[in-house]
Design a protein around this motif. Structure first.
Motif, PDB file in Angstrom:
ATOM      1  N   THR A  73     -10.589  -2.764  -1.433  1.00 48.37           N
ATOM      2  CA  THR A  73     -11.693  -3.260  -0.634  1.00 48.37           C
ATOM      3  C   THR A  73     -12.086  -4.633  -1.145  1.00 48.37           C
ATOM      4  OG1 THR A  73     -13.885  -2.706   0.237  1.00 48.37           O
ATOM      5  CG2 THR A  73     -13.487  -2.246  -2.088  1.00 48.37           C
ATOM      6  N   ALA A  74     -12.974  -5.294  -0.420  1.00 44.36           N
ATOM      7  CA  ALA A  74     -13.309  -6.671  -0.785  1.00 44.36           C
ATOM      8  C   ALA A  74     -14.149  -6.746  -2.066  1.00 44.36           C
ATOM      9  CB  ALA A  74     -14.041  -7.346   0.361  1.00 44.36           C
ATOM     10  N   PHE A  75     -15.090  -5.811  -2.223  1.00 40.75           N
ATOM     11  CA  PHE A  75     -16.006  -5.874  -3.352  1.00 40.75           C
ATOM     12  C   PHE A  75     -16.100  -4.528  -4.044  1.00 40.75           C
ATOM     13  CE2 PHE A  75     -17.403 -10.088  -2.524  1.00 40.75           C
ATOM     14  CZ  PHE A  75     -17.411 -10.235  -1.158  1.00 40.75           C
ATOM     15  N   LEU A  76     -16.343  -4.546  -5.318  1.00 38.96           N
ATOM     16  CA  LEU A  76     -16.411  -3.336  -6.132  1.00 38.96           C
ATOM     17  C   LEU A  76     -17.405  -2.346  -5.533  1.00 38.96           C
ATOM     18  CD1 LEU A  76     -15.551  -1.931  -8.804  1.00 38.96           C
ATOM     19  CD2 LEU A  76     -17.519  -3.050  -9.862  1.00 38.96           C
ATOM     20  N   SER A  77     -16.951  -1.110  -5.361  1.00 35.76           N
ATOM     21  CA  SER A  77     -17.812  -0.090  -4.783  1.00 35.76           C
ATOM     22  C   SER A  77     -17.336   1.286  -5.203  1.00 35.76           C
ATOM     23  CB  SER A  77     -17.807  -0.184  -3.250  1.00 35.76           C
ATOM     24  OG  SER A  77     -18.584   0.846  -2.673  1.00 35.76           O
ATOM     25  N   THR A  78     -18.271   2.245  -5.210  1.00 33.48           N
ATOM     26  CA  THR A  78     -17.934   3.641  -5.445  1.00 33.48           C
ATOM     27  C   THR A  78     -17.888   4.432  -4.142  1.00 33.48           C
ATOM     28  OG1 THR A  78     -20.235   4.295  -5.746  1.00 33.48           O
ATOM     29  CG2 THR A  78     -19.035   3.557  -7.715  1.00 33.48           C
ATOM     30  N   LEU A  79     -18.159   3.766  -3.030  1.00 33.20           N
ATOM     31  CA  LEU A  79     -18.239   4.430  -1.738  1.00 33.20           C
ATOM     32  C   LEU A  79     -16.879   4.482  -1.047  1.00 33.20           C
ATOM     33  CD1 LEU A  79     -21.545   2.839  -0.410  1.00 33.20           C
ATOM     34  CD2 LEU A  79     -21.240   5.040  -1.540  1.00 33.20           C
ATOM     35  N   ARG A  80     -16.434   5.669  -0.742  1.00 34.05           N
ATOM     36  CA  ARG A  80     -15.142   5.838  -0.079  1.00 34.05           C
ATOM     37  C   ARG A  80     -15.097   5.104   1.264  1.00 34.05           C
ATOM     38  NH1 ARG A  80     -14.081  11.847   1.637  1.00 34.05           N
ATOM     39  NH2 ARG A  80     -15.602  11.225   3.188  1.00 34.05           N
ATOM     40  N   SER A  81     -16.211   5.063   1.962  1.00 31.24           N
ATOM     41  CA  SER A  81     -16.229   4.522   3.316  1.00 31.24           C
ATOM     42  C   SER A  81     -15.948   3.029   3.396  1.00 31.24           C
ATOM     43  CB  SER A  81     -17.577   4.823   3.979  1.00 31.24           C
ATOM     44  OG  SER A  81     -18.622   4.223   3.245  1.00 31.24           O
ATOM     45  N   VAL A  82     -16.116   2.294   2.317  1.00 32.18           N
ATOM     46  CA  VAL A  82     -15.911   0.838   2.385  1.00 32.18           C
ATOM     47  C   VAL A  82     -14.492   0.433   2.062  1.00 32.18           C
ATOM     48  CG1 VAL A  82     -18.325   0.493   1.744  1.00 32.18           C
ATOM     49  CG2 VAL A  82     -16.543   0.298  -0.005  1.00 32.18           C
ATOM     50  N   TYR A  83     -13.678   1.398   1.649  1.00 28.13           N
ATOM     51  CA  TYR A  83     -12.289   1.089   1.316  1.00 28.13           C
ATOM     52  C   TYR A  83     -11.429   1.196   2.576  1.00 28.13           C
ATOM     53  CZ  TYR A  83     -13.332   1.100  -3.655  1.00 28.13           C
ATOM     54  OH  TYR A  83     -13.828   0.786  -4.897  1.00 28.13           O
ATOM     55  N   GLY A  84     -10.799   0.080   2.935  1.00 30.61           N
ATOM     56  CA  GLY A  84     -10.051   0.042   4.186  1.00 30.61           C
ATOM     57  C   GLY A  84      -8.551   0.182   4.034  1.00 30.61           C
TER      58      GLY A  84
END
Length: 122
Positions: free
Chosen positions: A99-110
């Motif tokens: 994904t574009a930015f560090l995240s723990t949320l599955r939904s933002v990973y494309g």
């Protein structure tokens, strides 16, 4: 666009270690933060660890903190997940995602890989 391929899964006894790799195609791999997620049979895909684009920041799920280490080598277009002190509850299919930015949320990973199976025997 980035394509991801996981490797390094397998069968290990409790207390053992494995290192997973996530190899990415494309020259822009350094523009992506990368996360690892896992899905046990009958369960949802859950966050495990993530690393920022420059490797300057990381995140871990509470259940793996202190046992798993995420790292990356942008010159090799690869992210690693070193897993130590494995226990049967770590058994799952492990996926890497970008994904574009560090995240723990599955939904933002494309962008997702196909997954690699990790099985920990008692």
């Amino acid at each position: 666009q980035v394509q991801l391929v996981e490797s390094g899964g397998g069968l290990v006894q409790a207390g053992g270690s494995l290192r997973l790799s996530c190899a990415a195609s494309g020259r822009t791999f350094g523009n992506y933060a990368v996360g690892w997620f896992r899905q046990a049979p009958g369960g949802e895909r859950a966050f495990v660890a993530a690393i920022s684009r420059s490797a300057g920041d990381t995140r871990y799920a509470a259940s793996v903190k202190g046992r798993f280490t995420i790292s990356r080598d942008n010159t090799k277009n690869t992210v690693y997940l070193q897993m130590n002190s494995l226990n049967p509850e770590d058994t799952a299919v492990y996926y890497c995602a970008a994904t574009a930015f560090l995240s723990t949320l599955r939904s933002v990973y494309g962008h997702w890989g196909q997954g690699t199976q990790v099985t920990v025997s008692p």
